[in-house]
Design an enzyme around this catalytic site. Structure first.
Site, mmCIF file in Angstrom:
data_model
loop_
_atom_site.group_PDB
_atom_site.id
_atom_site.type_symbol
_atom_site.label_atom_id
_atom_site.label_comp_id
_atom_site.label_asym_id
_atom_site.label_seq_id
_atom_site.Cartn_x
_atom_site.Cartn_y
_atom_site.Cartn_z
ATOM 1 N N GLU A 235 12.463 -9.816 1.135
ATOM 2 C CA GLU A 235 11.727 -8.655 1.642
ATOM 3 C C GLU A 235 12.601 -7.412 1.470
ATOM 4 O O GLU A 235 13.769 -7.416 1.872
ATOM 5 C CB GLU A 235 11.416 -8.875 3.134
ATOM 6 C CG GLU A 235 10.735 -7.708 3.815
ATOM 7 C CD GLU A 235 10.586 -7.952 5.336
ATOM 8 O OE1 GLU A 235 10.906 -9.058 5.809
ATOM 9 O OE2 GLU A 235 10.166 -7.020 6.027
ATOM 10 N N ASN B 61 7.872 -5.749 -1.156
ATOM 11 C CA ASN B 61 7.848 -4.691 -0.146
ATOM 12 C C ASN B 61 6.387 -4.580 0.287
ATOM 13 O O ASN B 61 5.577 -3.927 -0.382
ATOM 14 C CB ASN B 61 8.345 -3.366 -0.738
ATOM 15 C CG ASN B 61 8.380 -2.274 0.317
ATOM 16 O OD1 ASN B 61 7.823 -2.411 1.400
ATOM 17 N ND2 ASN B 61 9.031 -1.160 -0.017
ATOM 18 N N PRO C 103 0.791 -1.231 0.000
ATOM 19 C CA PRO C 103 0.000 0.000 0.000
ATOM 20 C C PRO C 103 0.828 1.288 0.000
ATOM 21 O O PRO C 103 1.833 1.391 0.705
ATOM 22 C CB PRO C 103 -0.832 -0.104 1.282
ATOM 23 C CG PRO C 103 -0.180 -1.159 2.100
ATOM 24 C CD PRO C 103 0.483 -2.096 1.140
ATOM 25 N N ASN C 104 0.342 2.205 -0.803
ATOM 26 C CA ASN C 104 0.864 3.576 -0.939
ATOM 27 C C ASN C 104 2.153 3.678 -1.732
ATOM 28 O O ASN C 104 2.606 4.787 -2.025
ATOM 29 C CB ASN C 104 1.028 4.252 0.438
ATOM 30 C CG ASN C 104 -0.294 4.374 1.149
ATOM 31 O OD1 ASN C 104 -1.251 4.896 0.584
ATOM 32 N ND2 ASN C 104 -0.390 3.858 2.359
ATOM 33 N N ARG D 122 7.642 -0.262 13.471
ATOM 34 C CA ARG D 122 8.159 -0.722 12.168
ATOM 35 C C ARG D 122 9.227 -1.808 12.329
ATOM 36 O O ARG D 122 9.673 -2.408 11.356
ATOM 37 C CB ARG D 122 8.730 0.453 11.380
ATOM 38 C CG ARG D 122 7.701 1.480 10.994
ATOM 39 C CD ARG D 122 8.262 2.514 10.037
ATOM 40 N NE ARG D 122 7.472 3.726 10.070
ATOM 41 C CZ ARG D 122 6.392 3.953 9.317
ATOM 42 N NH1 ARG D 122 5.986 3.044 8.463
ATOM 43 N NH2 ARG D 122 5.718 5.087 9.413
ATOM 44 N N ARG E 44 5.366 12.167 -3.000
ATOM 45 C CA ARG E 44 5.209 12.656 -1.626
ATOM 46 C C ARG E 44 6.284 12.016 -0.757
ATOM 47 O O ARG E 44 6.851 10.996 -1.121
ATOM 48 C CB ARG E 44 3.823 12.260 -1.066
ATOM 49 C CG ARG E 44 2.640 12.551 -1.968
ATOM 50 C CD ARG E 44 2.197 13.987 -1.891
ATOM 51 N NE ARG E 44 1.827 14.378 -0.544
ATOM 52 C CZ ARG E 44 0.596 14.285 -0.032
ATOM 53 N NH1 ARG E 44 -0.385 13.792 -0.761
ATOM 54 N NH2 ARG E 44 0.344 14.693 1.194
ATOM 55 N N ASP F 236 1.868 -15.699 6.225
ATOM 56 C CA ASP F 236 1.420 -17.087 6.001
ATOM 57 C C ASP F 236 1.492 -17.462 4.519
ATOM 58 O O ASP F 236 1.864 -18.592 4.173
ATOM 59 C CB ASP F 236 -0.028 -17.269 6.488
ATOM 60 C CG ASP F 236 -0.127 -17.377 8.004
ATOM 61 O OD1 ASP F 236 0.915 -17.496 8.669
ATOM 62 O OD2 ASP F 236 -1.262 -17.339 8.524
ATOM 63 N N ALA G 34 3.221 -0.988 4.800
ATOM 64 C CA ALA G 34 2.703 -1.020 6.179
ATOM 65 C C ALA G 34 2.202 -2.406 6.587
ATOM 66 O O ALA G 34 2.219 -2.751 7.786
ATOM 67 C CB ALA G 34 1.587 0.011 6.336
ATOM 68 N N HIS H 268 12.783 -3.085 1.912
ATOM 69 C CA HIS H 268 12.229 -1.800 2.363
ATOM 70 C C HIS H 268 13.126 -0.679 1.886
ATOM 71 O O HIS H 268 14.364 -0.782 1.971
ATOM 72 C CB HIS H 268 12.099 -1.761 3.887
ATOM 73 C CG HIS H 268 11.156 -2.790 4.390
ATOM 74 N ND1 HIS H 268 9.786 -2.652 4.260
ATOM 75 C CD2 HIS H 268 11.372 -3.998 4.942
ATOM 76 C CE1 HIS H 268 9.211 -3.730 4.740
ATOM 77 N NE2 HIS H 268 10.139 -4.572 5.152
ATOM 78 N N ILE H 269 12.506 0.366 1.426
ATOM 79 C CA ILE H 269 13.260 1.512 0.908
ATOM 80 C C ILE H 269 13.959 2.227 2.069
ATOM 81 O O ILE H 269 15.133 2.572 1.989
ATOM 82 C CB ILE H 269 12.295 2.460 0.166
ATOM 83 C CG1 ILE H 269 11.689 1.725 -1.030
ATOM 84 C CG2 ILE H 269 13.003 3.745 -0.270
ATOM 85 C CD1 ILE H 269 10.447 2.397 -1.601
ATOM 86 N N SER H 270 13.227 2.448 3.146
ATOM 87 C CA SER H 270 13.805 3.081 4.331
ATOM 88 C C SER H 270 14.338 2.001 5.267
ATOM 89 O O SER H 270 14.024 0.812 5.109
ATOM 90 C CB SER H 270 12.737 3.925 5.043
ATOM 91 O OG SER H 270 11.696 3.084 5.531
ATOM 92 N N ARG I 158 13.544 3.628 12.538
ATOM 93 C CA ARG I 158 12.343 4.469 12.591
ATOM 94 C C ARG I 158 11.520 4.124 13.844
ATOM 95 O O ARG I 158 12.067 3.685 14.852
ATOM 96 C CB ARG I 158 11.548 4.285 11.286
ATOM 97 C CG ARG I 158 12.379 4.678 10.051
ATOM 98 C CD ARG I 158 11.613 4.539 8.766
ATOM 99 N NE ARG I 158 10.489 5.486 8.707
ATOM 100 C CZ ARG I 158 9.540 5.459 7.754
ATOM 101 N NH1 ARG I 158 9.599 4.544 6.794
ATOM 102 N NH2 ARG I 158 8.564 6.333 7.762
ATOM 103 N N HIS J 168 4.124 -4.891 8.961
ATOM 104 C CA HIS J 168 4.074 -4.831 10.425
ATOM 105 C C HIS J 168 2.763 -5.371 11.008
ATOM 106 O O HIS J 168 2.648 -5.480 12.224
ATOM 107 C CB HIS J 168 4.283 -3.380 10.871
ATOM 108 C CG HIS J 168 5.349 -2.668 10.079
ATOM 109 N ND1 HIS J 168 6.655 -3.089 10.063
ATOM 110 C CD2 HIS J 168 5.307 -1.600 9.228
ATOM 111 C CE1 HIS J 168 7.370 -2.303 9.267
ATOM 112 N NE2 HIS J 168 6.573 -1.391 8.746
ATOM 113 N N TYR K 294 11.425 8.486 1.073
ATOM 114 C CA TYR K 294 11.339 7.432 0.058
ATOM 115 C C TYR K 294 11.970 7.798 -1.288
ATOM 116 O O TYR K 294 11.953 6.981 -2.205
ATOM 117 C CB TYR K 294 9.873 7.024 -0.136
ATOM 118 C CG TYR K 294 9.238 6.520 1.146
ATOM 119 C CD1 TYR K 294 9.737 5.397 1.800
ATOM 120 C CD2 TYR K 294 8.169 7.197 1.733
ATOM 121 C CE1 TYR K 294 9.182 4.949 2.988
ATOM 122 C CE2 TYR K 294 7.593 6.752 2.916
ATOM 123 C CZ TYR K 294 8.111 5.626 3.544
ATOM 124 O OH TYR K 294 7.564 5.182 4.715
#
Ligand code: CA2
Length: 139
Positions: A95, A71, A9-10, A108, A17, A84, A74, A97-99, A104, A77, A22
């Site tokens: 897996e 990725n 998501p996002n 997270r 943004r 599963d 959210a 993650h950009i950040s 953080r 978490h 990111y």
């Protein structure tokens, strides 16, 4: 070789943004560049803001692809269902993650996906996806 990249998501908003966290590049621009560097790899890209759609896609690809780079954003978490699904498939998953999720907020630092994945790349920006591709490519 078939490699899928799945974004949660996002992440469709990348480059527009929150660029200080990111980055300023859209995923589409990055992905075109990545594909051109690996002409022999058959890439598939999927992004969804909907948890069940991500689970469906993991199941759909997870018995025929050579690697999945995910990725879950959210949902990393919160989603036992995505964890599963990754545990249930045959395809190895990395897996990304950009950040750096460990630098953080505390919430997270928990991932339902890391323990089901072959590895985790976090904090290296979009380059993390390219490093994951290189891992599968060189295996
Ligand atoms: O660092 C990552 O890649 C994350 O998976 C990104 C997620 C976040 O919830 C994870 O903790 C870490 C958030 C993705 C939101 O992406 C946006 C992109 C541009 C503008 C706004 C949000």
């Amino acid at each position: 070789m078939k490699i899928a990249i799945i974004n949660g998501p996002n992440l469709n908003l990348l480059g527009t943004r929150e660029t200080s966290i990111y980055g300023a590049q859209t995923f589409e621009t990055f992905f075109e560049d990545l594909k051109s560097k690996y002409p022999a790899i058959e890439f598939h890209y999927f992004q969804s803001n909907v948890e069940g759609e991500l689970v469906n896609e993991i199941q759909r690809l997870g018995f025929s692809y050579d690697g999945i780079i995910i990725n879950p954003a959210a949902y990393t978490h919160t989603s036992v269902a995505i964890g599963d699904a990754i545990a249930a498939i045959k395809t190895p998953v990395i897996e990304v993650h950009i950040s750096n999720i460990f630098g953080r907020e505390d919430f997270r630092k928990l991932s339902h996906v890391s323990g089901k994945s072959v590895g985790v790349i976090s904090g290296l920006g979009l380059k993390g996806y390219a490093l994951a591709v290189e891992y599968f490519h060189s295996k």
